[in-house]
Design an enzyme around this catalytic site. Structure first.
Site, PDB file in Angstrom:
ATOM      1  N   ASN A 196       8.159  18.743  79.724  1.00 14.43           N
ATOM      2  CA  ASN A 196       8.077  18.202  81.078  1.00 14.43           C
ATOM      3  C   ASN A 196       6.783  17.411  81.154  1.00 14.43           C
ATOM      4  O   ASN A 196       5.706  18.006  81.100  1.00 14.43           O
ATOM      5  CB  ASN A 196       8.059  19.339  82.101  1.00 14.43           C
TER       6      ASN A 196
ATOM      7  N   CYS B 254       8.617  24.265  83.638  1.00 16.14           N
ATOM      8  CA  CYS B 254       7.639  24.800  82.683  1.00 16.14           C
ATOM      9  C   CYS B 254       6.444  23.876  82.536  1.00 16.14           C
ATOM     10  O   CYS B 254       6.592  22.699  82.247  1.00 16.14           O
ATOM     11  CB  CYS B 254       8.256  24.941  81.302  1.00 16.14           C
TER      12      CYS B 254
ATOM     13  N   CYS C  80       9.874  33.428  88.255  1.00 17.21           N
ATOM     14  CA  CYS C  80       8.777  33.096  87.351  1.00 17.21           C
ATOM     15  C   CYS C  80       7.483  33.289  88.139  1.00 17.21           C
ATOM     16  O   CYS C  80       7.296  32.656  89.179  1.00 17.21           O
ATOM     17  CB  CYS C  80       8.962  31.647  86.907  1.00 17.21           C
TER      18      CYS C  80
ATOM     19  N   GLY D 226      -1.185  30.755  84.251  1.00 16.47           N
ATOM     20  CA  GLY D 226      -2.036  31.766  83.629  1.00 16.47           C
ATOM     21  C   GLY D 226      -1.529  32.297  82.310  1.00 16.47           C
ATOM     22  O   GLY D 226      -0.381  32.098  81.932  1.00 16.47           O
TER      23      GLY D 226
ATOM     24  N   SER E   7       5.083  36.102  78.457  1.00 16.19           N
ATOM     25  CA  SER E   7       4.938  34.942  77.572  1.00 16.19           C
ATOM     26  C   SER E   7       3.465  34.737  77.248  1.00 16.19           C
ATOM     27  O   SER E   7       2.625  34.753  78.146  1.00 16.19           O
ATOM     28  CB  SER E   7       5.503  33.705  78.277  1.00 16.19           C
TER      29      SER E   7
ATOM     30  N   SER F 229       4.471  31.364  72.703  1.00 15.58           N
ATOM     31  CA  SER F 229       4.452  29.909  72.812  1.00 15.58           C
ATOM     32  C   SER F 229       3.895  29.336  71.519  1.00 15.58           C
ATOM     33  O   SER F 229       2.686  29.229  71.347  1.00 15.58           O
ATOM     34  CB  SER F 229       3.589  29.495  73.999  1.00 15.58           C
ATOM     35  N   LEU F 230       4.793  28.991  70.608  1.00 15.46           N
ATOM     36  CA  LEU F 230       4.345  28.552  69.284  1.00 15.46           C
ATOM     37  C   LEU F 230       4.063  27.048  69.263  1.00 15.46           C
ATOM     38  O   LEU F 230       2.962  26.627  68.959  1.00 15.46           O
ATOM     39  CB  LEU F 230       5.392  28.950  68.228  1.00 15.46           C
ATOM     40  N   HIS F 231       5.071  26.254  69.536  1.00 13.11           N
ATOM     41  CA  HIS F 231       4.955  24.791  69.692  1.00 13.11           C
ATOM     42  C   HIS F 231       4.638  24.014  68.418  1.00 13.11           C
ATOM     43  O   HIS F 231       4.731  22.783  68.408  1.00 13.11           O
ATOM     44  CB  HIS F 231       3.952  24.404  70.785  1.00 13.11           C
TER      45      HIS F 231
END
Ligand code: SAH
Length: 365
Positions: free
Chosen positions: A314, A357, A119, A181, A215, A238-240
């Site tokens: 997290n 994450c 990552c 970033g 991403s 990354s919808l969330h």
């Protein structure tokens, strides 16, 4: 001092130019400018991308007189390891890097029984300001150069190949732009890095395009630009939240490009690449984990070429939010599946070393 540098403040100076910043043609030109034979460019690249070697002293097929000159001009040290921290029995290792200007950022190596994933960071800090993400809290410091992105990979790949990481010698198969970033906010450098990662040796590292994931928070014009590159790179969004009201808060750039536009761009990407788009969804207790939101998400995604990655939140320092209750998480999964949507729950690798994450924040701590 070169004229172009006299107009920028010292802490805005650019990272030194590196072989990994340059296309094969530009490498030849750079080598020629140093008065060296153009084929030296390919030799250098063979060492760096093929043998993961940055130390010109070890490049004995180059004339002794040229090594130093080529090394200084094209293989300057970009990154210094501040420290490595490991957990998960050594199978997860976070590295804190310091760049030439003191700026710090992180990468996380994850070893699985069947694959190795790195990552990487694309920026020092991040300007997207998502309130649940540690990186977002201090804003953007600067974009990383292509060389700084690629050198995270080359350095870690070298440690792995030389057996310096727990678990024995290994090779990186997957690269995910899920470190610090917003990769699509640093588009050109990130995309050049993708070229270096995936071009065959000695052009680059020769990894499969399908093993690279970018991403994004959903920068729609850049998503379209990426689609037009016609690569096989995986896109993760990354919808969330399925609704603009909540997403405006969780991913502030939603105010500019709302859910419908982001998903349109995602389906267009799936269309032109034939690749499933990942939808990232951090489950936050009592914020975005309600059964009705699962249904709403399921309706938006049903029938599309997509896969949902649910990420147990997290918790980050000072955040009022925490991960969902197990029963709510289960219900969320069940409802998505009821809409025929494929879904998995992301493991929480690296949690105890602040390497999971959204926990990356390169403070000296
Ligand atoms: N800027 C890019 C890539 C970086 S983050 C993006 O937003 O997609 C990689 C993933 O981790 C994103 O899906 C991000 O939303 C998620 N994330 C951030 N903070 C998190 C946290 N505290 N818990 C779980 N996931 C988090």
């Amino acid at each position: 001092m070169p004229a172009e540098l006299t107009f920028v403040s010292p802490n805005r100076a650019r990272p030194p130019r590196h072989l990994a910043d340059l296309s094969p043609q530009d490498r030849q030109a750079a080598v020629a400018e140093l008065g060296e034979k153009p084929f030296r460019a390919k030799q250098l690249a063979q060492h760096y991308f093929g043998h993961l070697e940055s130390d010109t002293a070890a490049m004995t097929d180059l004339p002794a007189a040229s090594r130093e000159r080529l090394g200084e001009a094209l293989l300057p040290r970009l990154l210094t390891v501040v420290r490595h921290v490991t957990c998960d029995g050594g199978m997860t290792r976070k590295t804190l890097w310091r760049a030439f200007d003191g700026v710090m950022f992180e990468s996380v190596l994850m070893r699985y029984p069947d694959r190795v994933t790195l990552c990487v960071s694309s920026q020092a800090g991040c300007g997207m300001n998502c309130p649940f993400c540690a990186t977002g809290q201090n804003g953007l410091t600067r974009n990383l150069s292509t060389g700084e992105i690629v050198d995270q990979i080359v350095s870690v790949a070298r440690d792995l190949e030389r057996g310096e990481v727990a678990g024995g010698p290994g090779r990186i198969g997957n690269i995910v732009f899920m470190g610090m970033g917003e990769p699509l906010a640093n588009y050109r450098r990130v995309f050049d890095a993708v070229r270096r990662i995936t071009d065959p040796v000695p052009g680059g590292l020769g990894l499969s395009q399908r093993g690279v994931t970018i991403s994004t928070v959903g920068l729609v014009p850049a998503m379209h630009k990426l689609a037009a590159e016609r690569t096989q790179v995986r896109l993760a969004v990354s919808l969330h939240a399925p609704d603009d009201e909540l997403r405006d808060e969780l991913v502030p750039v939603n105010n500019r490009w709302p859910v419908a536009e982001v998903l349109d761009a995602a389906w267009h990407y799936a269309d032109v690449t034939g690749r499933r788009v990942s939808i990232e969804y951090a489950l936050i207790r009592d914020i975005n984990d309600q059964a009705w939101r699962a249904d709403m998400l399921g309706e938006l995604l049903a029938g599309q070429l997509t896969h949902v990655n649910l990420i147990p939140l997290n918790p980050t320092p000072g955040s009022k939010w925490t991960a969902s209750r197990p029963e709510d998480e289960r219900e969320f999964v069940r409802r998505l599946q009821a809409h025929g949507v494929s879904v998995t729950i992301r493991d929480t690798r690296g949690q105890e070393i602040d390497g999971a994450c959204g926990q990356l924040a390169a403070a000296e701590k």
